[in-house]
Design a protein around this motif. Sequence first.
Motif, PDB file in Angstrom:
ATOM      1  N   GLN A   8      13.758 -68.209  -2.841  1.00 17.28           N
ATOM      2  CA  GLN A   8      12.489 -68.880  -2.559  1.00 17.28           C
ATOM      3  C   GLN A   8      12.498 -70.257  -3.203  1.00 17.28           C
ATOM      4  O   GLN A   8      12.597 -70.394  -4.420  1.00 17.28           O
ATOM      5  N   ARG A   9      12.413 -71.284  -2.376  1.00 12.17           N
ATOM      6  CA  ARG A   9      12.376 -72.660  -2.865  1.00 12.17           C
ATOM      7  C   ARG A   9      11.328 -73.405  -2.055  1.00 12.17           C
ATOM      8  O   ARG A   9      11.383 -73.425  -0.826  1.00 12.17           O
ATOM      9  N   ASP A  10      10.361 -73.995  -2.744  1.00 11.04           N
ATOM     10  CA  ASP A  10       9.216 -74.593  -2.081  1.00 11.04           C
ATOM     11  C   ASP A  10       9.135 -76.090  -2.338  1.00 11.04           C
ATOM     12  O   ASP A  10       9.832 -76.642  -3.192  1.00 11.04           O
ATOM     13  N   LEU A  11       8.246 -76.719  -1.586  1.00  4.56           N
ATOM     14  CA  LEU A  11       7.988 -78.143  -1.727  1.00  4.56           C
ATOM     15  C   LEU A  11       6.830 -78.347  -2.699  1.00  4.56           C
ATOM     16  O   LEU A  11       5.775 -77.719  -2.567  1.00  4.56           O
ATOM     17  N   PHE A  56       4.436 -72.505   1.384  1.00  2.00           N
ATOM     18  CA  PHE A  56       4.443 -71.092   1.028  1.00  2.00           C
ATOM     19  C   PHE A  56       5.204 -70.277   2.080  1.00  2.00           C
ATOM     20  O   PHE A  56       5.043 -69.066   2.166  1.00  2.00           O
ATOM     21  N   GLN A  57       6.011 -70.958   2.879  1.00  2.00           N
ATOM     22  CA  GLN A  57       6.853 -70.259   3.836  1.00  2.00           C
ATOM     23  C   GLN A  57       7.967 -69.528   3.089  1.00  2.00           C
ATOM     24  O   GLN A  57       8.561 -70.068   2.164  1.00  2.00           O
ATOM     25  N   ARG A  58       8.283 -68.311   3.515  1.00  2.00           N
ATOM     26  CA  ARG A  58       9.337 -67.544   2.860  1.00  2.00           C
ATOM     27  C   ARG A  58      10.690 -68.148   3.206  1.00  2.00           C
ATOM     28  O   ARG A  58      11.087 -68.212   4.369  1.00  2.00           O
ATOM     29  N   GLY A  59      11.406 -68.651   2.197  1.00  2.08           N
ATOM     30  CA  GLY A  59      12.710 -69.239   2.445  1.00  2.08           C
ATOM     31  C   GLY A  59      12.986 -70.408   1.524  1.00  2.08           C
ATOM     32  O   GLY A  59      12.406 -70.523   0.442  1.00  2.08           O
ATOM     33  N   LEU A  60      13.877 -71.289   1.950  1.00  3.53           N
ATOM     34  CA  LEU A  60      14.388 -72.371   1.114  1.00  3.53           C
ATOM     35  C   LEU A  60      14.061 -73.733   1.725  1.00  3.53           C
ATOM     36  O   LEU A  60      14.366 -73.990   2.889  1.00  3.53           O
ATOM     37  N   VAL A  61      13.461 -74.605   0.924  1.00  6.34           N
ATOM     38  CA  VAL A  61      13.096 -75.955   1.335  1.00  6.34           C
ATOM     39  C   VAL A  61      14.109 -76.945   0.775  1.00  6.34           C
ATOM     40  O   VAL A  61      14.623 -76.770  -0.334  1.00  6.34           O
ATOM     41  N   SER A  62      14.383 -78.023   1.523  1.00 10.45           N
ATOM     42  CA  SER A  62      15.224 -79.100   1.005  1.00 10.45           C
ATOM     43  C   SER A  62      14.881 -80.400   1.726  1.00 10.45           C
ATOM     44  O   SER A  62      14.166 -80.411   2.729  1.00 10.45           O
ATOM     45  N   SER A  63      15.390 -81.514   1.185  1.00  8.86           N
ATOM     46  CA  SER A  63      15.319 -82.845   1.810  1.00  8.86           C
ATOM     47  C   SER A  63      13.907 -83.291   2.186  1.00  8.86           C
ATOM     48  O   SER A  63      13.684 -83.756   3.306  1.00  8.86           O
ATOM     49  N   PRO A  64      12.915 -83.200   1.286  1.00  4.42           N
ATOM     50  CA  PRO A  64      11.594 -83.723   1.642  1.00  4.42           C
ATOM     51  C   PRO A  64      11.617 -85.233   1.790  1.00  4.42           C
ATOM     52  O   PRO A  64      12.350 -85.931   1.092  1.00  4.42           O
ATOM     53  N   ALA A  65      10.795 -85.744   2.717  1.00  8.28           N
ATOM     54  CA  ALA A  65      10.728 -87.191   2.962  1.00  8.28           C
ATOM     55  C   ALA A  65       9.303 -87.572   3.325  1.00  8.28           C
ATOM     56  O   ALA A  65       8.691 -86.968   4.212  1.00  8.28           O
ATOM     57  N   TYR A 109      14.079 -76.612   6.322  1.00  9.03           N
ATOM     58  CA  TYR A 109      13.632 -75.269   5.910  1.00  9.03           C
ATOM     59  C   TYR A 109      14.596 -74.215   6.434  1.00  9.03           C
ATOM     60  O   TYR A 109      14.955 -74.211   7.611  1.00  9.03           O
ATOM     61  N   PHE A 110      15.011 -73.323   5.528  1.00 10.35           N
ATOM     62  CA  PHE A 110      15.908 -72.217   5.859  1.00 10.35           C
ATOM     63  C   PHE A 110      15.136 -70.914   5.656  1.00 10.35           C
ATOM     64  O   PHE A 110      14.873 -70.515   4.515  1.00 10.35           O
ATOM     65  N   PRO A 111      14.715 -70.222   6.738  1.00  9.58           N
ATOM     66  CA  PRO A 111      13.838 -69.057   6.595  1.00  9.58           C
ATOM     67  C   PRO A 111      14.548 -67.832   6.008  1.00  9.58           C
ATOM     68  O   PRO A 111      15.718 -67.569   6.288  1.00  9.58           O
ATOM     69  N   ARG A 147      19.547 -69.918  10.356  1.00  9.84           N
ATOM     70  CA  ARG A 147      19.095 -71.101  11.075  1.00  9.84           C
ATOM     71  C   ARG A 147      18.434 -72.064  10.098  1.00  9.84           C
ATOM     72  O   ARG A 147      17.973 -71.689   9.030  1.00  9.84           O
ATOM     73  N   TRP A 148      18.393 -73.328  10.480  1.00 13.83           N
ATOM     74  CA  TRP A 148      17.669 -74.361   9.743  1.00 13.83           C
ATOM     75  C   TRP A 148      16.623 -74.961  10.658  1.00 13.83           C
ATOM     76  O   TRP A 148      16.886 -75.227  11.830  1.00 13.83           O
ATOM     77  N   ASP A 149      15.412 -75.149  10.134  1.00 16.54           N
ATOM     78  CA  ASP A 149      14.317 -75.737  10.885  1.00 16.54           C
ATOM     79  C   ASP A 149      13.890 -77.055  10.243  1.00 16.54           C
ATOM     80  O   ASP A 149      14.173 -77.314   9.074  1.00 16.54           O
ATOM     81  N   LEU A 150      13.169 -77.870  11.014  1.00 15.99           N
ATOM     82  CA  LEU A 150      12.560 -79.101  10.513  1.00 15.99           C
ATOM     83  C   LEU A 150      11.052 -78.933  10.621  1.00 15.99           C
ATOM     84  O   LEU A 150      10.526 -78.590  11.684  1.00 15.99           O
ATOM     85  N   ARG A 151      10.338 -79.176   9.497  1.00 17.69           N
ATOM     86  CA  ARG A 151       8.895 -78.972   9.462  1.00 17.69           C
ATOM     87  C   ARG A 151       8.192 -80.216   8.923  1.00 17.69           C
ATOM     88  O   ARG A 151       8.819 -81.102   8.341  1.00 17.69           O
ATOM     89  N   ARG A 152       6.859 -80.230   9.083  1.00 18.78           N
ATOM     90  CA  ARG A 152       6.025 -81.333   8.597  1.00 18.78           C
ATOM     91  C   ARG A 152       4.767 -80.746   7.957  1.00 18.78           C
ATOM     92  O   ARG A 152       4.204 -79.757   8.460  1.00 18.78           O
TER      93      ARG A 152
END
Length: 211
Positions: free
Chosen positions: A80-83, A99-108, A120-122, A131-136
């Motif tokens: 679990q890694r959050d922004l 608070f999404q379950r998974g791993l966050v990286s590369s905030p911009a 985001y990696f769920p 899979r890797w997703d892109l979120r906002r």
Amino acid sequence: PPSPTFDSMTNSPTWSPASDEVAFTRLVTATGASRIYRQRLDVSPAGPLLSGTEPQSCPDWSPRGDWVAFAQDSGTAGTQRDLWLFNALLGGSAQRLTFQRGLVSSPAFAPNGQRLAYAYFPIIDGGILDRWDLRRVDVTGANDVPLLPPGNGSEIKSVRWSPDGLWIYFTRNDSLYAVSTSNGQVVAHPEMLTKVSSFDFHLSGTNRFAA
């Protein structure tokens, strides 16, 4: 100006808008965890952005100078890694945004400093989705939404907004892509289809970039 000198590894530097401070990720020898540090470009020594021992990474400084965004492990490391946001002007405690379950990286940060895009990696019910997703998400924590259809196992890296705020760029499989912030259109950049692992925009504020 002096450069931070440590025996341990430092990476992911991000400048304050006034160009008088830099935040970066440092591997702390005493704890074995990576933490965000900040340093003024004078004789001041570098110091941790926040107290604590939770692993942190990927800082990004808001264009308005008020916030530093970063990824931080929550609970069991690696699952679990959050922004998070920290007020670089007022200090205090950091605020958890995602608070999404998974791993966050590369905030911009968006150019107006009101939104962030992130990779985001769920991890759902203890199982890893390959899979890797892109979120906002807004800086208030509201409107945390996906920007792309469900992705694949190829990691999304180097997330950056265009200076006009109309596109969010990212790399995947060493290729450069952009997604429209208005209609979700995804565009590949054929002039840089291969061997692009990271990039950033020109300091002039135009939509020119270097990879």
